[in-house]
Design an enzyme around this catalytic site. Structure first.
Site, PDB file in Angstrom:
ATOM      1  CB  SER A  72     -79.856  58.666  15.453  1.00 34.91           C
ATOM      2  OG  SER A  72     -80.599  59.867  15.423  1.00 34.91           O
ATOM      3  N   GLY A 123     -91.124  63.583  22.319  1.00 41.99           N
ATOM      4  CA  GLY A 123     -91.592  64.308  23.503  1.00 41.99           C
ATOM      5  C   GLY A 123     -92.767  65.234  23.225  1.00 41.99           C
ATOM      6  N   GLY A 125     -95.777  64.091  22.486  1.00 42.37           N
ATOM      7  CA  GLY A 125     -97.020  63.378  22.775  1.00 42.37           C
ATOM      8  C   GLY A 125     -97.673  62.825  21.524  1.00 42.37           C
ATOM      9  CB  SER A 127     -97.089  57.812  19.101  1.00 47.29           C
ATOM     10  OG  SER A 127     -98.108  57.729  19.997  1.00 47.29           O
ATOM     11  CD  GLU A 161     -93.155  51.765  24.561  1.00 47.89           C
ATOM     12  OE1 GLU A 161     -92.852  52.005  25.748  1.00 47.89           O
ATOM     13  OE2 GLU A 161     -92.812  52.508  23.622  1.00 47.89           O
ATOM     14  CG  ASP A 173     -99.463  55.645  21.797  1.00 43.79           C
ATOM     15  OD1 ASP A 173    -100.633  56.075  21.764  1.00 43.79           O
ATOM     16  OD2 ASP A 173     -98.651  55.945  22.678  1.00 43.79           O
ATOM     17  CE1 TYR A 222     -99.730  56.224  29.761  1.00 45.38           C
ATOM     18  CE2 TYR A 222     -99.133  54.142  30.782  1.00 45.38           C
ATOM     19  CZ  TYR A 222     -99.810  54.844  29.811  1.00 45.38           C
ATOM     20  OH  TYR A 222    -100.574  54.167  28.887  1.00 45.38           O
TER      21      TYR A 222
END
Ligand code: GLA
Length: 365
Positions: A72, A123, A125, A127, A161, A173, A222
């Protein structure tokens, strides 16, 4: 940084990290949702738009059979993932899930190298996980020399997911990231997957502003909403909340309790998407802004997924001249989205960010 620049830096990071050239470098965007929140797992309507913020994945073959070596760039961390292994509650899970569920059936006994870079904050929101899944699936397909169907990619990314990560999300998303077009709203019927692009309103901008409150959907809130919607369906004797509409509001109110509130948000937000698409086509900024603000109130009072910080930001956004504003995405923080006249954009952004220094303008579209 635009797509090409991002690809170049991730390609360089790949070469430096793994001592070889990447065989494919792809990107996938995040999204902002304009109207229709939490409607997707109820078979309803949504109106998201891809952003220019995106995630880039560079891929190539590796030397360690059965393992993927990951790097990363943003976090400057590496990881080794056993392709026969299970999820580890790490960022690497999204990539592993894609290897396991990709329609290209990549050879899991072969080795891979992957570098990831991003201009998309996590984080917020907007996606980041869907973008990582779509980019990884695109990279796996590119490595196999396949030009994949964007709808199929969206479906597989959602499956990652739902089945691998264990997040019971809808398809919005992944669909916005894989199928959407920049600078256009994507009107999607999440039941039939029929979709249509809708133009943005001329002389106005959609502004995505991070509240500074990091949103986390993994703490069960959620999933709780998903369960409450299912319970509302049982009480109403229907299969999906999509099967009722605003004409059924009396019947919905009669079931009472939290189920009535949740169902009321879903049917009214579905209606707001339909009205919103009509407003976009009619270039009616006032109407579209009003629908955004109404959607926020519904998320706050009926779906109860907003936080004090986003409630305040939305109120002040309108006081400072936005035609409408709402919290966007899964909720409990993250970003707000506002509709602002071109001539007011600079003043509005300055006023918001100086009054709330923890906020950040992520995109002006
Ligand atoms: C998250 C989920 C989506 C959708 C939104 C809320 O972003 O991944 O499927 O449910 O929340 O609209």
């Amino acid at each position: 940084m635009d797509s090409d620049a991002l690809k170049a830096t991730v390609g360089e990071a790949f070469a430096k990290q793994f001592g070889r050239q990447a065989q494919a470098i792809v990107t996938a965007p995040g999204r902002v949702n304009l109207l229709g929140e939490h409607t997707d797992y109820n078979g309803g309507f949504v109106l998201p738009m891809p952003l220019t913020l995106e995630i880039c994945v560079a891929i190539g073959s590796g030397l360690k059979p059965g393992w993927a070596k990951l790097y990363s760039q943003n976090f400057d961390t590496s990881a080794e993932v056993d392709l026969a292994g299970d999820k580890a509650d790490e960022w690497t899970d999204f990539i592993l899930g894609c290897f396991k569920l990709s329609e290209q059936n990549p050879d899991l006994t072969a080795g891979y190298c992957i570098a990831v870079g991003s201009t998309l904050p996590m984080g917020a929101g907007i996606s980041s996980s869907a973008a990582l899944e779509v980019a990884t699936l695109r990279a796996i397909a590119a490595l196999a020399g396949v030009d994949p169907d964007p709808v199929a990619i969206a479906k597989t990314a959602r499956k990652v997911e739902n089945e691998f990560i264990g997040m019971p999300c809808g398809i919005m998303d992944q669909f916005a990231s894989s199928v959407g077009t920049r600078n256009m709203a994507l009107f999607l019927d999440t039941q039939s997957l029929d979709y249509e692009l809708a133009p943005l309103i001329p002389d106005h901008k959609i502004i995505t502003l991070h509240s500074g409150v990091t949103h986390k959907l993994t703490d069960g809130s959620y999933e709780q909403r998903v369960k409450e919607c299912n319970s509302a369906c049982e009480k109403l004797g229907i299969g999906l909340l999509r099967d009722v509409g605003v004409a059924d509001l009396d019947r919905i109110n009669a079931i009472g309790g939290v189920e009535a509130k949740r169902a009321r948000h879903i049917v009214t937000d579905n209606q707001r998407v339909l009205d919103g698409v009509a407003a976009l086509k009619a270039r009616d900024a006032q109407a579209f802004g009003r629908l955004m603000s109404e959607s926020h109130v519904s998320q706050k009072d009926d779906y109860e997924i907003t936080v004090e910080e986003t409630d305040e930001l939305v109120d002040v956004a309108v006081q400072l001249g936005a035609l409408g504003a709402r919290q966007t995405g899964g909720g409990f923080g993250g970003s707000i989205v506002a509709l602002v006249k071109d001539q007011d954009v600079d003043r509005w952004c300055d006023a918001m960010t100086s009054r709330y220094p923890q906020t950040k303008v992520l995109a002006i579209t």
